[in-house]
Design an enzyme around this catalytic site. Structure first.
Site, PDB file in Angstrom:
ATOM      1  N   LEU A   1       0.828  -1.214   0.000  1.00 26.95           N
ATOM      2  CA  LEU A   1       0.000   0.000   0.000  1.00 26.95           C
ATOM      3  C   LEU A   1       0.856   1.256   0.000  1.00 26.95           C
ATOM      4  CD1 LEU A   1      -2.670  -1.132   2.615  1.00 26.95           C
ATOM      5  CD2 LEU A   1      -2.996  -0.896   0.150  1.00 26.95           C
ATOM      6  N   GLY A   2       2.066   1.148   0.509  1.00 32.57           N
ATOM      7  CA  GLY A   2       2.943   2.315   0.506  1.00 32.57           C
ATOM      8  C   GLY A   2       4.156   2.099   1.382  1.00 32.57           C
ATOM      9  N   HIS A   3       5.143   2.960   1.173  1.00 27.03           N
ATOM     10  CA  HIS A   3       6.355   2.928   1.995  1.00 27.03           C
ATOM     11  C   HIS A   3       6.418   4.232   2.770  1.00 27.03           C
ATOM     12  CE1 HIS A   3       8.017  -0.437  -0.272  1.00 27.03           C
ATOM     13  NE2 HIS A   3       7.607   0.187  -1.366  1.00 27.03           N
ATOM     14  N   GLY A   4       6.826   4.148   3.993  1.00 24.16           N
ATOM     15  CA  GLY A   4       7.051   5.366   4.772  1.00 24.16           C
ATOM     16  C   GLY A   4       8.496   5.401   5.206  1.00 24.16           C
ATOM     17  N   ASN A   5       8.811   6.340   6.071  1.00 22.74           N
ATOM     18  CA  ASN A   5      10.179   6.397   6.569  1.00 22.74           C
ATOM     19  C   ASN A   5      10.465   5.225   7.499  1.00 22.74           C
ATOM     20  OD1 ASN A   5      11.154   8.955   5.442  1.00 22.74           O
ATOM     21  ND2 ASN A   5       9.381   9.743   6.543  1.00 22.74           N
TER      22      ASN A   5
ATOM     23  N   ASP B   1       2.076  13.166  14.967  1.00 17.55           N
ATOM     24  CA  ASP B   1       2.462  13.016  13.562  1.00 17.55           C
ATOM     25  C   ASP B   1       1.265  13.262  12.627  1.00 17.55           C
ATOM     26  OD1 ASP B   1       4.280  12.609  11.570  1.00 17.55           O
ATOM     27  OD2 ASP B   1       4.321  10.422  11.735  1.00 17.55           O
TER      28      ASP B   1
ATOM     29  N   VAL C   1       3.818  -0.696   4.276  1.00 16.41           N
ATOM     30  CA  VAL C   1       2.458  -1.101   4.655  1.00 16.41           C
ATOM     31  C   VAL C   1       1.896  -2.007   3.557  1.00 16.41           C
ATOM     32  CG1 VAL C   1       0.148  -0.308   5.280  1.00 16.41           C
ATOM     33  CG2 VAL C   1       2.132   1.066   5.912  1.00 16.41           C
TER      34      VAL C   1
ATOM     35  N   LYS D   1       1.622  -2.909   8.847  1.00 16.60           N
ATOM     36  CA  LYS D   1       2.829  -2.085   8.715  1.00 16.60           C
ATOM     37  C   LYS D   1       3.992  -2.901   9.252  1.00 16.60           C
ATOM     38  CE  LYS D   1       4.294   2.586   9.547  1.00 16.60           C
ATOM     39  NZ  LYS D   1       3.753   3.893   9.805  1.00 16.60           N
TER      40      LYS D   1
ATOM     41  N   GLY E   1       8.730   2.138   7.530  1.00 20.34           N
ATOM     42  CA  GLY E   1       8.471   0.766   7.105  1.00 20.34           C
ATOM     43  C   GLY E   1       7.604   0.700   5.870  1.00 20.34           C
TER      44      GLY E   1
END
Ligand code: ATP
Ligand code: MG
Length: 436
Positions: free
Chosen positions: A161-165, A272, A169, A184, A167
């Site tokens: 679903l996506g990458h963050g700083n 956040d 998801v 996540k 990890g």
């Protein structure tokens, strides 16, 4: 009178009507009813429903108040039937759907409302679905989640679903129950002691129960990975939508303020707030995620990923104390970005994500906060942003002031259809652009 059992008959166009037995109907929210409808007709997105009055005229229900009025009306009718010795007739409701999901939801996205209703059913008890097929896997799922028994081997990761700083998801399938989750996965090199601390700090998430907060299903560690399981939102996060029109944004802002107020009441600061941490779904729900309840987790991630968030309030950038007012700044800058379709400080360049070197944020400390361009937005919205983005933290609105701010008050109408329709249309447009 509210202890009376009522039978709601959900009338579907394909005549597969379903009877739903309810106790405590006056406590049901509009969302509760939509959740049940979506389980009866999982392939359509229902945004409202109707019932018939004594003259046979259809009355549309779109809010909690209207849901309450419908059940009050029906309980009155039941009493009359009882006094006249008549047989009880069920309350017929007629879902009002957008186009069938197959046509409109070309992403093939499915609205997954099962979990939230079951969570509530299991905790509040009296309401129950009369259909067995709806109960089996769901009861099992609730038990698994309630006992924190979610296990890695029961989960099949599907799409990213996506990458963050911190990890990645994944959309995932919970095999024993067939439910969809978001997971996540964060890579961390931490001791077992720290793992235990993180687990216990995350305990509070089991207690969070709000329609404006993402449902938490559990956490597990395997080797150096921590996996956090939550409710899946089929519209994803708001960072991908560009400019969001004000009437839609207003409804989102109401939900975000309610979500933050809920957290603040539990003495949890979000820490956040930003577009990627506000999730939406095609039934028009808005939920906050990724709030910092675990200091250990936040610290462990921070050791690996260095940088400062561009959504941080001035007092946080300069290392002062953090409080509710700092969340309010982040709320302001977030909604300014969502209205403009770009980060409000043009001088601050971001590559990917929201973290930049601390020095780049000096600008936020030195300059006046940005304001919305005049004449493009309503006066209440302009004022909302100005108030939230006061450089002096004490001058920003307190939670109770946020709730009664004219911008929030104006859109506090529980109309989920505005967001739902806009989201379905936008997803469809994005999809057809991707295809051509
Ligand atoms: P950061 O790591 O700085 O917080 P981020 O919020 O973009 O950045 P993640 O929290 O890892 O990063 O989330 C990555 C993406 O996954 C999000 O942008 C969102 O689109 C998607 N996502 C996260 N949680 C869910 C969910 N429950 N349902 C659907 N999509 C989700
Ligand atoms: Mg996030």
């Amino acid at each position: 009178m509210d202890t009376q059992t009522v039978v709601v008959r959900i009338r579907t166009p394909d005549s597969k009507d379903m009877d739903w037995t309810v106790n405590g109907s006056l406590q049901l929210t509009f969302r509760d009813v939509l959740d049940v409808i979506s389980r009866v007709s999982p392939d359509v997105v229902t945004t409202a429903f109707e019932y018939e009055d004594e003259d046979g005229d259809r009355i549309t229900v779109r809010s909690d108040d209207e849901t309450h009025a419908m059940f009050s009306y029906y309980l009155g009718i039941l009493q009359q039937m009882h006094l006249c010795g008549q047989m009880k007739e069920p309350l017929n409701i007629f879902p009002r759907a957008c186009k069938p999901a197959g046509k409109r939801n070309i992403h093939g996205l499915k609205v997954n409302t099962k979990m939230s209703i079951e969570k509530r059913l299991s905790s509040s008890g009296p309401e129950c679905l009369s259909t067995k097929s709806l109960q089996n896997s769901s009861t099992e799922f609730v038990n698994i989640m309630a006992n924190g028994q979610i296990r890695e081997e029961d989960i099949e990761c599907q799409d990213i679903l996506g990458h963050g700083n911190g990890g990645t998801v994944y959309k995932a399938h919970h095999c024993p129950t067939g439910n969809t989750l978001a997971i996540k996965v964060i890579l961390l090199d931490i001791t077992q002691e720290v793992q235990k601390q993180i687990m216990s700090e995350l305990e509070i998430l089991y207690k969070c129960s709000s329609p404006y907060i993402i449902a938490f299903y559990g956490v597990f560690f395997v080797e150096n990975r921590v996996s956090i399981c939550t409710e899946f939102m089929d519209g994803g996060s708001l960072d991908i939508y560009g400019v969001i029109p004000e009437p839609v944004l207003g409804r989102i802002a109401v939900a975000v303020v309610k979500g933050l107020t809920y957290l603040w009441r539990l003495k949890i600061l979000h820490r956040d707030v930003k577009p990627s941490n506000i999730l939406v779904n095609t039934t028009g729900q808005v939920k906050l995620c990724d709030f910092g309840v675990s200091t250990q987790l936040v610290n462990s991630i921070a050791k690996t990923y260095v940088g400062t968030s561009v959504y941080m309030a001035p007092e946080r950038i300069s290392g002062e104390q953090y409080g509710i007012h700092s969340d309010v700044w982040s709320l302001g800058i977030t909604f300014m970005e969502l209205a403009l379709g770009r980060f409000p400080y043009t001088q601050i360049q971001r590559n990917r994500g929201s973290l930049v070197p601390l020095q780049l944020l000096q600008f936020i400390l030195d300059e006046d906060p940005p304001a919305l361009p005049q004449g493009q937005f309503s006066a209440p919205f302009e004022d909302f942003i100005t108030q939230c983005m006061k450089k002096q933290s004490k001058q920003r609105p307190a939670p109770e002031e946020l709730m009664i701010h004219p911008f929030i008050d104006q859109y506090n109408d529980e109309n989920t259809e505005v967001l739902s329709m806009w989201l379905c249309r936008t997803l469809e447009e994005r999809r057809s652009r991707a295809v051509t």
